[in-house]
Write a protein that holds these residues in place. Structure first.
Motif, PDB file in Angstrom:
ATOM      1  N   VAL A  23      51.044  -5.920  -6.245  1.00 15.75           N
ATOM      2  CA  VAL A  23      52.277  -5.463  -6.198  1.00 15.75           C
ATOM      3  C   VAL A  23      52.808  -4.951  -4.677  1.00 15.75           C
ATOM      4  CG1 VAL A  23      53.819  -3.631  -7.231  1.00 15.75           C
ATOM      5  CG2 VAL A  23      52.340  -5.134  -8.640  1.00 15.75           C
ATOM      6  N   ARG A  24      53.928  -5.232  -4.239  1.00 13.48           N
ATOM      7  CA  ARG A  24      54.492  -4.729  -3.142  1.00 13.48           C
ATOM      8  C   ARG A  24      55.878  -4.598  -3.043  1.00 13.48           C
ATOM      9  NH1 ARG A  24      53.996  -9.253   1.669  1.00 13.48           N
ATOM     10  NH2 ARG A  24      55.428 -10.849   0.611  1.00 13.48           N
ATOM     11  N   TRP A  25      56.388  -3.668  -2.564  1.00 16.49           N
ATOM     12  CA  TRP A  25      57.962  -3.451  -2.000  1.00 16.49           C
ATOM     13  C   TRP A  25      57.999  -3.887  -0.835  1.00 16.49           C
ATOM     14  CZ3 TRP A  25      60.952  -0.450   1.183  1.00 16.49           C
ATOM     15  CH2 TRP A  25      62.175  -0.288   0.965  1.00 16.49           C
ATOM     16  N   GLN A  26      59.230  -4.478  -0.293  1.00 12.97           N
ATOM     17  CA  GLN A  26      59.904  -4.779   0.914  1.00 12.97           C
ATOM     18  C   GLN A  26      61.249  -4.448   1.130  1.00 12.97           C
ATOM     19  OE1 GLN A  26      57.901  -8.299   2.887  1.00 12.97           O
ATOM     20  NE2 GLN A  26      58.034  -8.879   1.028  1.00 12.97           N
ATOM     21  N   PRO A  27      61.705  -3.945   2.421  1.00  7.88           N
ATOM     22  CA  PRO A  27      63.078  -3.998   2.371  1.00  7.88           C
ATOM     23  C   PRO A  27      63.732  -5.278   2.157  1.00  7.88           C
ATOM     24  CG  PRO A  27      61.810  -2.837   4.110  1.00  7.88           C
ATOM     25  CD  PRO A  27      60.901  -3.426   3.311  1.00  7.88           C
ATOM     26  N   ALA A  65      59.036  -8.156 -12.947  1.00 11.04           N
ATOM     27  CA  ALA A  65      60.570  -7.937 -12.868  1.00 11.04           C
ATOM     28  C   ALA A  65      60.991  -7.461 -14.301  1.00 11.04           C
ATOM     29  CB  ALA A  65      61.306  -9.270 -12.563  1.00 11.04           C
ATOM     30  N   THR A  66      60.641  -8.012 -15.393  1.00 15.14           N
ATOM     31  CA  THR A  66      61.196  -7.744 -16.682  1.00 15.14           C
ATOM     32  C   THR A  66      60.736  -6.387 -17.255  1.00 15.14           C
ATOM     33  OG1 THR A  66      60.999 -10.111 -17.410  1.00 15.14           O
ATOM     34  CG2 THR A  66      60.949  -8.585 -19.186  1.00 15.14           C
ATOM     35  N   ALA A  67      59.674  -5.841 -16.692  1.00 13.02           N
ATOM     36  CA  ALA A  67      59.164  -4.650 -17.154  1.00 13.02           C
ATOM     37  C   ALA A  67      59.811  -3.519 -16.481  1.00 13.02           C
ATOM     38  CB  ALA A  67      57.578  -4.455 -16.788  1.00 13.02           C
ATOM     39  N   VAL A  68      59.941  -3.696 -15.029  1.00 11.71           N
ATOM     40  CA  VAL A  68      60.680  -2.749 -14.304  1.00 11.71           C
ATOM     41  C   VAL A  68      62.094  -2.515 -14.617  1.00 11.71           C
ATOM     42  CG1 VAL A  68      61.353  -2.207 -11.791  1.00 11.71           C
ATOM     43  CG2 VAL A  68      59.161  -2.819 -12.386  1.00 11.71           C
ATOM     44  N   GLY A 103      65.342  -2.486  -1.507  1.00 12.29           N
ATOM     45  CA  GLY A 103      64.357  -3.343  -1.388  1.00 12.29           C
ATOM     46  C   GLY A 103      63.936  -4.170  -2.606  1.00 12.29           C
ATOM     47  N   VAL A 104      62.994  -4.923  -2.486  1.00 12.23           N
ATOM     48  CA  VAL A 104      62.535  -5.656  -3.713  1.00 12.23           C
ATOM     49  C   VAL A 104      60.978  -5.349  -4.026  1.00 12.23           C
ATOM     50  CG1 VAL A 104      62.248  -8.001  -4.646  1.00 12.23           C
ATOM     51  CG2 VAL A 104      64.263  -7.501  -3.366  1.00 12.23           C
ATOM     52  N   LEU A 105      60.852  -5.209  -5.263  1.00  8.11           N
ATOM     53  CA  LEU A 105      59.439  -4.747  -5.926  1.00  8.11           C
ATOM     54  C   LEU A 105      58.849  -6.315  -6.426  1.00  8.11           C
ATOM     55  CD1 LEU A 105      57.398  -2.839  -6.312  1.00  8.11           C
ATOM     56  CD2 LEU A 105      58.126  -2.552  -8.492  1.00  8.11           C
ATOM     57  N   GLU A 106      57.878  -6.640  -5.903  1.00  7.15           N
ATOM     58  CA  GLU A 106      57.573  -7.958  -6.255  1.00  7.15           C
ATOM     59  C   GLU A 106      55.913  -7.940  -6.666  1.00  7.15           C
ATOM     60  OE1 GLU A 106      57.493 -11.161  -3.366  1.00  7.15           O
ATOM     61  OE2 GLU A 106      56.993  -9.890  -1.856  1.00  7.15           O
ATOM     62  N   CYS A 107      55.493  -9.112  -7.435  1.00  7.38           N
ATOM     63  CA  CYS A 107      53.867  -9.226  -7.805  1.00  7.38           C
ATOM     64  C   CYS A 107      53.598 -10.620  -7.329  1.00  7.38           C
ATOM     65  CB  CYS A 107      53.914  -8.941  -9.114  1.00  7.38           C
ATOM     66  SG  CYS A 107      51.920  -8.756  -9.693  1.00  7.38           S
ATOM     67  N   ASP A 135      55.080   4.211  -7.837  1.00  4.81           N
ATOM     68  CA  ASP A 135      53.457   4.411  -7.881  1.00  4.81           C
ATOM     69  C   ASP A 135      52.910   4.122  -9.355  1.00  4.81           C
ATOM     70  OD1 ASP A 135      53.433   5.549  -5.687  1.00  4.81           O
ATOM     71  OD2 ASP A 135      53.627   7.777  -6.121  1.00  4.81           O
ATOM     72  N   HIS A 136      53.984   3.992 -10.381  1.00  5.39           N
ATOM     73  CA  HIS A 136      53.473   3.461 -11.656  1.00  5.39           C
ATOM     74  C   HIS A 136      53.280   2.066 -11.648  1.00  5.39           C
ATOM     75  CE1 HIS A 136      53.778   3.514 -16.054  1.00  5.39           C
ATOM     76  NE2 HIS A 136      54.593   2.595 -15.791  1.00  5.39           N
ATOM     77  N   TYR A 137      53.604   1.320 -10.615  1.00  3.81           N
ATOM     78  CA  TYR A 137      53.534  -0.217 -10.488  1.00  3.81           C
ATOM     79  C   TYR A 137      52.454  -0.451  -9.480  1.00  3.81           C
ATOM     80  CZ  TYR A 137      57.295  -0.031 -13.643  1.00  3.81           C
ATOM     81  OH  TYR A 137      58.288   0.350 -14.849  1.00  3.81           O
ATOM     82  N   ARG A 138      52.393   0.095  -8.473  1.00  2.00           N
ATOM     83  CA  ARG A 138      51.462  -0.124  -7.491  1.00  2.00           C
ATOM     84  C   ARG A 138      50.027  -0.726  -7.496  1.00  2.00           C
ATOM     85  NH1 ARG A 138      53.661   0.123  -1.820  1.00  2.00           N
ATOM     86  NH2 ARG A 138      55.785   1.337  -2.135  1.00  2.00           N
TER      87      ARG A 138
END
Length: 131
Positions: free
Chosen positions: A112-116, A31-34, A102-106, A3-6
Motif C-alpha cells: 500500500v502506498r500513496w502518491q500525489p 479501492a472498494t474498502a477505502v 493523491g491516489v492510495l493503491e495496493c 495509517d489504517h491501511y499502510r
C-alpha cells in the motif's frame, strides 16, 4: 486516515480479510474498502472471481464496474481506473493528504502506498475517475 491501511499487504483477490492481524488487499479490494469505510460510498461488486493475473479478465471486470459509476474529475473517494495501452488493469482511490490529492493503491511490489496525483498518473497511459 492512511495509517489504517499502510500496514496492509498485497494478496491476489484480497478484500480486506485479516491474517495475523494484517489486512490483505489487491488493488480493487483496497479501492472498494477505502471508498466504503472512509468516504461512505456504496460497496462496489466483490469481483472475487477475477484473477489479477488474467489481464483481459481484469479489463472486462474493470469496465463493467466503471459502467455502474459516474465519471468525474479527481476528487476524494473517487476510484482511479488506470489504463495501460488499451487495457484497464489497475485501480486506486483518491485520498487527500495535507490538502493535496493523491491516489492510495495496493500493488504486488509496493503493497500500500500513496502518491500525489501527477506522480501516480505518470505510470499509466490514462487515468479515469469515478464516484
Amino acid at each position: 486516515m492512511l495509517d489504517h491501511y499502510r500496514s496492509a499487504r498485497y494478496q491476489d483477490g484480497g478484500r480486506g480479510e485479516r491474517v495475523g492481524g494484517i489486512r490483505l488487499f489487491d488493488c480493487y479490494g483496497l479501492a472498494t474498502a477505502v471508498r466504503a469505510e472512509q468516504f461512505g460510498f456504496e460497496a462496489m461488486p466483490g469481483l472475487t472471481e477475477v484473477a489479477p493475473s488474467n489481464a483481459r479478465h481484469v479489463h472486462r471486470a474493470s469496465l463493467a464496474t466503471a459502467s455502474g459509476l459516474q465519471s468525474c474529475d479527481a476528487q476524494p473517494g473517487a476510484m482511479a481506473l488506470c489504463w495501460q495501452g488499451s487495457l484497464a488493469l489497475h485501480c486506486g482511490v483518491v485520498v487527500p493528504v495535507n490538502g493535496r490529492l493523491g491516489v492510495l493503491e495496493c500493488h504486488r511490489d509496493t503493497h500500500v502506498r500513496w502518491q500525489p496525483l501527477r506522480q501516480f498518473s505518470r505510470d499509466y497511459t490514462n487515468v479515469e475517475f469515478y464516484t
